[in-house]
Design an enzyme around this catalytic site. Sequence first.
Site, PDB file in Angstrom:
ATOM      1  N   ASP A 196      35.250 -13.850  -8.615  1.00  0.00           N
ATOM      2  CA  ASP A 196      34.525 -12.792  -9.327  1.00  0.00           C
ATOM      3  C   ASP A 196      33.950 -13.360 -10.622  1.00  0.00           C
ATOM      4  OD1 ASP A 196      36.873 -13.062 -10.817  1.00  0.00           O
ATOM      5  OD2 ASP A 196      37.801 -11.333  -9.856  1.00  0.00           O
TER       6      ASP A 196
ATOM      7  N   ASP B  33      33.415 -12.497 -14.487  1.00  0.00           N
ATOM      8  CA  ASP B  33      33.697 -11.604 -15.608  1.00  0.00           C
ATOM      9  C   ASP B  33      32.825 -11.968 -16.789  1.00  0.00           C
ATOM     10  OD1 ASP B  33      35.736 -10.143 -14.336  1.00  0.00           O
ATOM     11  OD2 ASP B  33      37.111 -11.808 -14.637  1.00  0.00           O
TER      12      ASP B  33
ATOM     13  N   ASP C 252      45.216 -16.042 -21.233  1.00  0.00           N
ATOM     14  CA  ASP C 252      46.497 -16.668 -20.899  1.00  0.00           C
ATOM     15  C   ASP C 252      46.485 -18.203 -21.017  1.00  0.00           C
ATOM     16  OD1 ASP C 252      44.835 -16.773 -18.684  1.00  0.00           O
ATOM     17  OD2 ASP C 252      46.231 -15.859 -17.276  1.00  0.00           O
TER      18      ASP C 252
HETATM   19  P1  ATP Z   1      40.841 -15.470 -10.240  1.00  0.00           P
HETATM   20  O1  ATP Z   1      39.740 -14.450 -10.409  1.00  0.00           O
HETATM   21  O2  ATP Z   1      40.431 -16.715  -9.570  1.00  0.00           O
HETATM   22  O3  ATP Z   1      42.036 -14.884  -9.643  1.00  0.00           O
HETATM   23  P2  ATP Z   1      40.894 -15.440 -13.110  1.00  0.00           P
HETATM   24  O4  ATP Z   1      41.401 -16.431 -14.123  1.00  0.00           O
HETATM   25  O5  ATP Z   1      39.440 -15.127 -13.153  1.00  0.00           O
HETATM   26  O6  ATP Z   1      41.317 -15.959 -11.680  1.00  0.00           O
HETATM   27  P3  ATP Z   1      41.275 -12.648 -13.481  1.00  0.00           P
HETATM   28  O7  ATP Z   1      42.463 -11.810 -13.139  1.00  0.00           O
HETATM   29  O8  ATP Z   1      39.987 -12.393 -12.790  1.00  0.00           O
HETATM   30  O9  ATP Z   1      41.739 -14.145 -13.276  1.00  0.00           O
HETATM   31  O10 ATP Z   1      41.085 -12.540 -15.058  1.00  0.00           O
HETATM   32  C1  ATP Z   1      39.923 -12.984 -15.735  1.00  0.00           C
HETATM   33  C2  ATP Z   1      40.317 -13.625 -17.070  1.00  0.00           C
HETATM   34  O11 ATP Z   1      40.990 -12.665 -17.891  1.00  0.00           O
HETATM   35  C3  ATP Z   1      41.298 -14.785 -16.970  1.00  0.00           C
HETATM   36  O12 ATP Z   1      40.641 -15.988 -16.685  1.00  0.00           O
HETATM   37  C4  ATP Z   1      41.959 -14.772 -18.318  1.00  0.00           C
HETATM   38  O13 ATP Z   1      41.121 -15.368 -19.296  1.00  0.00           O
HETATM   39  C5  ATP Z   1      42.059 -13.290 -18.626  1.00  0.00           C
HETATM   40  N1  ATP Z   1      43.332 -12.696 -18.163  1.00  0.00           N
HETATM   41  C6  ATP Z   1      43.583 -12.084 -16.994  1.00  0.00           C
HETATM   42  N2  ATP Z   1      44.845 -11.663 -16.911  1.00  0.00           N
HETATM   43  C7  ATP Z   1      45.434 -12.011 -18.076  1.00  0.00           C
HETATM   44  C8  ATP Z   1      46.744 -11.837 -18.634  1.00  0.00           C
HETATM   45  N3  ATP Z   1      47.702 -11.231 -17.946  1.00  0.00           N
HETATM   46  N4  ATP Z   1      46.966 -12.315 -19.884  1.00  0.00           N
HETATM   47  C9  ATP Z   1      45.986 -12.920 -20.590  1.00  0.00           C
HETATM   48  N5  ATP Z   1      44.749 -13.114 -20.128  1.00  0.00           N
HETATM   49  C10 ATP Z   1      44.457 -12.662 -18.896  1.00  0.00           C
HETATM   50 MG    MG Z   2      38.439 -13.731 -11.997  1.00  0.00          MG
END
Ligand code: ATP
Ligand code: MG
Length: 422
Positions: free
Chosen positions: A59, A61, A138
Amino acid sequence: MAKQEIKVNKIKSTILDFNKNLLSKNSLKVLKKLNQSGFQAFLVGGSIRDLLIGKEPKDFDIVTDAKPEQIKKIFRNCRLIGRRFRLAHIYFGRELIEVATFRSSETSNDKKSKYDNKGRILRDNVFGKIEEDVFRRDFKCNALYYSILDDLIWDFVGGLDDIKQKRLNFIGNVTKRLREDPVRMLRAARFNAKLNFALSHQLKCEIKNNSKLLNNVPAARIFDEFLKLFQSGYGEKAFCSMMELNLFKEIFPYTFDEAISDGKFKSFIEEALRNTDERINSQLSTTPMFLIGVFLWKPIKARAQYIQNENQYSKIQSMVIASYDIVGLHQDLIAIPKRFSSSMREMLIMQIRFEKLTDKQASKLKNSRFFRAAYDFLLLRSIVGDCSREVVNFWTKVEQQTIKIKYPKYNKNRNYRKLKGL
Ligand code: ATP
Ligand code: MG
């Protein structure tokens, strides 16, 4: 005390292996429109990380300094969601782009405590600047920002270096960050499995020592993470990582105990995860109820045996009661939606029904909508010697005889008269 100045390293995306061909066109449209309206806008998080390692992002963001109401005014196809912290969802057909306003981890002026008594963050809803937004993310590798205005990647915390070294490091104090949101431990296991990024020895120890904190997380959030961990095509590795980090046992403690004492059951779980990963990676359908059934199989079977011995219930009755009991035991650990626990129950009960090898039973079961999943479950059991060859052979024949209904292709003709053959 004067605030320390935060340095940012800005790097041209062209000198990195940043695969822009995989960027979603719609996310570019959103960034462009926000910029044209005078706002800062960046792609952030997993999408930047994935593009830097040549993976296709799940996705896209976006973060901006525009407030939710301002975002809504710019995009017609936008809905604001969330009560505590409003996010903008911008829809392009089936694609959804999430746009968030920069957030700060500073406490707002209201007096209510921001943390619970175990250090878990309860509120995180204050708008901020990009320099603040970065520190609530994170891992360092998840904290990169990409601006299309100047084609630069902004790195405040050394995320690029971590991506190059393929490692996971929390931003800030590890213990504090784990306590603020214990789900981050599951995220560590997930990124370890998905990206093959390494965790330092110290980080592993911190997670192992704090794994119990998962019990303090709302069970619905754990279920959401369960889906990401096990329904994304790298479930076998995720299981391995969760076992290593003591995380699996906090969510499925009874499965963990049984898997430790019975190698055959552990192999069954691994086999099922491998099979599910293969299905996902070949774009075949899967359902979460299947793996939930796999994880709970031995605890439910053991409980059913006990019920049968104690109460003289039939095998099937005992299995029904046992599956309610065992799912109930998990309700504070992982919120399994009823639609999944009830279909799982049907699939497990069918394992008992499969013991009867008659034509009548075959014609009764093969029409059930759970037959296919239950048969796949039986096949996996047979691989680890959990059922007799005779049973598998019988149901394999039945499965092969099942007529696969072929639906005609959807008729794209929109003319009603033509559809009627006139
Ligand atoms: P993927 O989409 O591949 O699962 P992602 O890193 O993009 O991995 P998302 O859940 O889409 O994960 O979250 C987008 C972003 O938001 C993360 O990259 C991180 O910067 C932040 N984020 C998400 N969850 C947390 C959390 N629990 N604590 C801190 N930051 C977070
Ligand atoms: Mg993501």
